[in-house]
Write an enzyme that holds these catalytic residues in place. Structure first.
Site, PDB file in Angstrom:
ATOM      1  N   ASP A 116       0.104  -2.072 -10.552  1.00  0.00           N
ATOM      2  CA  ASP A 116       1.059  -1.016  -9.659  1.00  0.00           C
ATOM      3  C   ASP A 116       1.192   0.236 -10.687  1.00  0.00           C
ATOM      4  OD1 ASP A 116       2.446   0.080  -8.013  1.00  0.00           O
ATOM      5  OD2 ASP A 116       3.816  -1.759  -7.542  1.00  0.00           O
TER       6      ASP A 116
HETATM    7  C1  BGC Z   1       4.466   0.923  -5.221  1.00  0.00           C
HETATM    8  C2  BGC Z   1       3.018   0.692  -4.571  1.00  0.00           C
HETATM    9  C3  BGC Z   1       2.170   1.879  -4.420  1.00  0.00           C
HETATM   10  C4  BGC Z   1       2.088   2.551  -5.694  1.00  0.00           C
HETATM   11  C5  BGC Z   1       1.656   4.086  -5.587  1.00  0.00           C
HETATM   12  C6  BGC Z   1       4.321   1.983  -6.418  1.00  0.00           C
HETATM   13  O1  BGC Z   1       5.598   2.175  -6.720  1.00  0.00           O
HETATM   14  O2  BGC Z   1       5.031  -0.202  -5.432  1.00  0.00           O
HETATM   15  O3  BGC Z   1       2.949  -0.091  -3.339  1.00  0.00           O
HETATM   16  O4  BGC Z   1       0.949   1.673  -3.954  1.00  0.00           O
HETATM   17  O5  BGC Z   1       3.508   2.940  -6.197  1.00  0.00           O
HETATM   18  O6  BGC Z   1       2.478   4.830  -4.682  1.00  0.00           O
END
Ligand code: BGC
Length: 847
Positions: A250
């Site tokens: 993530d």
């Molecule tokens: C979120 C993810 C997301 C990523 C990119 C993160 O903060 O938890 O779900 O895909 O950001 O935006």
């Protein structure tokens, strides 16, 4: 003079350039692939993002830069920009409510096609957590509280997306069920709980649907952060399930070098920078990380690329384009969950000559949840606009529509209708963005049409992320009525709000607990100005963004006539009293359901309950539509004629609602989550870590499993939902060699379900099969959903469905054995329409 920034255009709002298709083909022998063309640094370079959304290219491996975009309810692309809009689909809880994997696969394929049109290779979706607590901020991004329903819908979603030639990154492995302290909390859960609940949807996505990417979350599980969790990454995901794809971090979740590399993380996002690169190369050279592990990560990346291109070859070049608006509308109606419908209150027929459409969400629906899942939609009609259009097209009858919001639910001053704004420099409808250096020099300017903007990158040099430059949002606002108006300036940092050249407010807004709050609910400064109808005022919001290194930067303008809530409520009641039926659309307010924070309570915000009761007191045919992605309390449910959940239906909200209310389409949804009567009844309510730890002490008893154990009566049970026809469940037949079978991992049960449509219009029924194990172990659920099937039939017709109850439905994870066990005994297989309405059953003996 040409400004510096414009010369570098198109950077703001730019989509990735089309990239040539990949070769070699998907039949690539990954194990035998010769990586010797690359040295260690060359291989490691490929494993960290080249920027926020793209991986690096490598010509020697014929690898193009794979681009990623958030989902799951739309494909935003690599920018948040109203000039590059995206189809906004029903939120995942709505897709869960369809109980229709076939439809969800269609939606997935449409998302895949749209991703391809935006040159996206990997969709950061689906989110397959379980709705452990109804307060979870990201609950709307999940399909259900039940692992079997989630797995069925999620696998269909993955198959659909990937069939179009786009990889899914299933997220966030594992146990990111709530948002408070999501970057750091440690979930403590028994292995049986992980196996029987939280791993189930990931397992289905990987093993059944062949998901190419899995995203590891921020949080820890049983003491190890998920990017360093060897047990769950290497042990379960890769070794046990045979996952051949790549594990992606993530965003900013990878916070160490060796530990992440050794545990099984393959790709670090975003980049450039981060904990790998030269540090990882040094660790390999020092003998701390074997080079074969680096080769394995590169091979996994190539596997992802190969999977994408293999599917693209099969899908063909045509499989790229905007999702069909008709599909969006159909899916939103299929998700609409009618919970109560007394005396045929719905659908609204020709007898309704005057219809009152009431409620804050009738005028401003919440069509999607906040955070990374949100997209700038390609267009949307409010329920009021859509219903007006639908009523105007009625041939035989004339129905007059009166609309009243009744109360307010916003916390930040609402963004004004774009039609009330012009760019003060060009005079075109819309707004103006300016970027100014620390000393005030103009770096760039743009004409825009939105009133809220978010950037993850690509601001002019010196603006944001440590720079001293400012972002300025300007517009000339034309007032629609006399009186005081609230003007709001939003953003994280130092804000100045100017109206007609006079500074009205100034202040510094706090840095939020989670970076994503900056784009969902940034702090705001406000002023009140008196305006006359038709008067124009030039409004300017100037933001010096807070000096932070990562996370989005947003700026926002709000303008609204100062509300008089007593008058609004009185007007709504008057409208309802004079109407043949009143539809009240209530629900979440703006920025109440989002990534980055959890909800504080289940009650409707503001004076919405009071509004519903006041309308119901004057109109017997009051129909309440709840527009929220997750459960809310409905204390008035027994006092109104009809209640339905619209969820967060995406940009087709208005049209789908009109279709359902007027009976042009049947409401197709069934609850994917229990609706509680009171907060205290929820098996898990708050999910606030204690000393950094979240104990999943409820074990297996989440959702209806907890309600069944405690005996609490839900407001509406899991699985419940009504159509516009009624059904009988005529028979449940066990196929094959009788009801007594040896227990074991191969002992599936085949059932044939027969139902009859008893009504006068065609419909779809959802029959649900639950398994009730023999013993009364109070730590285990009374029953669990094991399978489900949709039956479609015309008036008076019967329909049949064959369902397979998997062996797992008769099994449990044995902590001591570290494996599934299949205890012998008598299992009651119950069939019906909700976890609390199971009129048919068969007894199955496992020997
Ligand atoms: C979120 C993810 C997301 C990523 C990119 C993160 O903060 O938890 O779900 O895909 O950001 O935006």
């Amino acid at each position: 003079m040409k400004n510096r920034y414009d010369e570098r255009a198109p950077r703001l709002g730019a989509e990735p350039a089309p990239s040539p298709p990949l070769d070699p083909d998907p039949g690539l022998d990954l194990a035998g692939l010769d990586l010797t063309a690359l040295d260690l640094d060359g291989k490691i370079r490929l494993l960290t993002g080249a920027d926020n959304w793209r991986l690096p290219a490598e010509d020697r491996l014929k690898l193009r830069p794979l681009a990623m975009s958030d989902g799951p309810a739309g494909v935003r692309g690599v920018v948040m920009d109203e000039r590059a809009p995206s189809s906004s689909l029903p939120c995942p809880s709505a897709l869960g409510a369809t109980w229709d994997p076939g439809l969800v696969a269609e939606v997935g394929r449409a998302l895949g096609a749209e991703a391809r049109a935006k040159n996206i290779d990997i969709l950061l979706a689906p989110t397959v957590h379980l709705m452990r607590t109804p307060l979870g901020g990201r609950g709307f991004e999940c399909f259900s509280e039940d692992p079997v329903l989630t797995a069925g819908i999620a696998a269909a979603y993955v198959r659909g997306v990937q069939s179009a030639g786009v990889a899914c990154a299933v997220k966030h492995y594992l146990c990111n069920e709530s948002e408070t302290q999501r970057w750091t909390y440690d979930v403590r859960a028994a292995e049986s709980v992980l196996r029987e609940l939280y791993l189930v949807p990931f397992e289905a996505c990987v093993r059944e649907a062949g998901a190419a990417v899995v995203m590891s979350g921020y949080n820890s599980v049983n003491g190890a952060t998920m990017t360093e969790n060897t047990t769950l990454l290497r042990g379960v995901l890769k070794d046990e399930w045979g996952f051949a794809g790549a594990v992606l971090s993530d965003w900013h979740a990878a916070r160490s070098t060796e530990a992440t590399a050794l545990a099984g993380l393959d790709l670090v996002m975003p980049g450039p920078g981060g904990p790998w690169g030269a540090q990882l190369a040094a660790a390999v050279r020092a003998g701390l990380v074997p080079e074969e592990l680096i080769d394995d990560k590169v091979r996994r990346l190539l596997h992802v690329a190969g999977t994408i291109d293999g599917a693209r070859k099969e899908a063909g070049a045509d499989e790229a384009g905007r999702a069909d608006p008709e599909l969006l509308r159909r899916a939103a109606a299929a998700a609409f969950t009618l919970l109560r419908n007394e005396d045929g209150a719905l659908p609204l027929g020709g007898d309704v000559r005057r219809l009152a459409l009431i409620g804050p969400n009738a005028v401003h629906p919440v069509t999607q949840g906040g955070g990374s899942a949100s997209v700038p939609p390609t267009g949307a009609l409010s329920p009021a606009q859509a219903l007006r259009a639908a009523l105007a097209s009625q041939a035989e009858v004339t129905t007059e529509l009166v609309t009243e919001p009744g109360c307010i639910t916003w916390a930040a001053v609402p963004e004004p209708d774009p039609a009330t704004l012009v760019d003060p420099v060009t005079g075109q409808p819309g707004t103006r963005l300016e970027f100014r250096a620390g000393r005030g020099d103009l770096l760039a300017a743009e004409h825009r049409t939105a009133t809220m903007f978010t950037w993850w990158d690509n601001l002019p040099e010196g603006v944001g992320w440590g720079g001293q430059g400012r972002i300025i949002l300007r517009a000339r606002f034309r007032a629609g009525q006399d009186g005081p108006h609230l003007v709001g300036a939003g953003g994280v940092g130092q804000l100045t709000l100017t109206v007609d050249g006079t500074v009205q407010a100034q202040g510094r807004t706090p840095v939020p607990a989670d970076p994503v709050e900056a784009m969902v609910r940034p702090g705001e400064i406000r002023a009140t100005v008196d305006l006359r109808a038709g008067q124009e005022a030039e409004v300017e919001v100037a933001l010096l963004p807070e000096n932070w290194a990562q996370g989005p930067i947003s700026i926002r303008l709000g303008v609204v006539p100062a509300p008089d809530e007593d008058a609004m409520l009185a007007a709504a009641v008057r409208a309802a009293a004079g109407a043949d039926a009143a539809v009240v659309v209530v629900g979440s307010g703006p920025a109440t359901e989002s990534e980055g924070f959890d909800r504080l309570g289940l009650g409707l915000t503001g004076r919405q309950d009071e509004l519903v009761r006041a309308v119901a007191a004057v109109n017997d045919r009051t129909i309440v539509v709840v527009n929220s992605g997750m459960p809310v309390l409905m204390p008035w449910a027994d006092d109104v004629a009809a209640v339905g959940c619209a969820w967060l239906p995406g940009q087709a909200t208005g049209e789908a609602l009109a279709d359902v209310l007027l009976g042009r389409v049947e409401p197709g949804g069934r609850l994917p989550v229990t609706l509680p009567a009171a907060e205290a009844d929820c098996p898990v309510l708050h999910a606030i870590p204690v000393d950094g730890t979240l104990h999943y002490d409820e074990g297996l008893l989440i959702g209806y499993r907890g309600f069944d154990r405690s005996g609490a009566e839900p407001r509406f049970p899991f699985g419940h939902g009504l159509g516009y026809t009624t059904w009988s469940l005529d028979s449940v037949r066990v196929e094959g060699p009788g009801q007594t079978r040896p227990a074991g991992p191969a002992a599936v049960l085949e059932l044939t379900l027969t139902g009859r449509n008893l009504g006068e219009r065609p419909g779809r029924d959802v029959q649900q099969v639950y398994v009730r194990p023999p013993d009364g172990d109070p730590s285990r659920p009374v029953r669990t959903l094991a399978a489900f099937a949709g039956l479609t039939a015309g008036p008076g017709e019967t329909a049949q469905a064959r369902v397979t109850v998997p062996a797992r439905a008769f099994g449990r994870w044995d902590e001591a054995a570290g494996d599934w066990v299949y205890p012998p005994g008598e299992y009651l297989v119950e069939v019906g329409w909700s976890s609390r309405d199971l009129p048919a059953s068969v007894l199955v003996t496992r020997t």
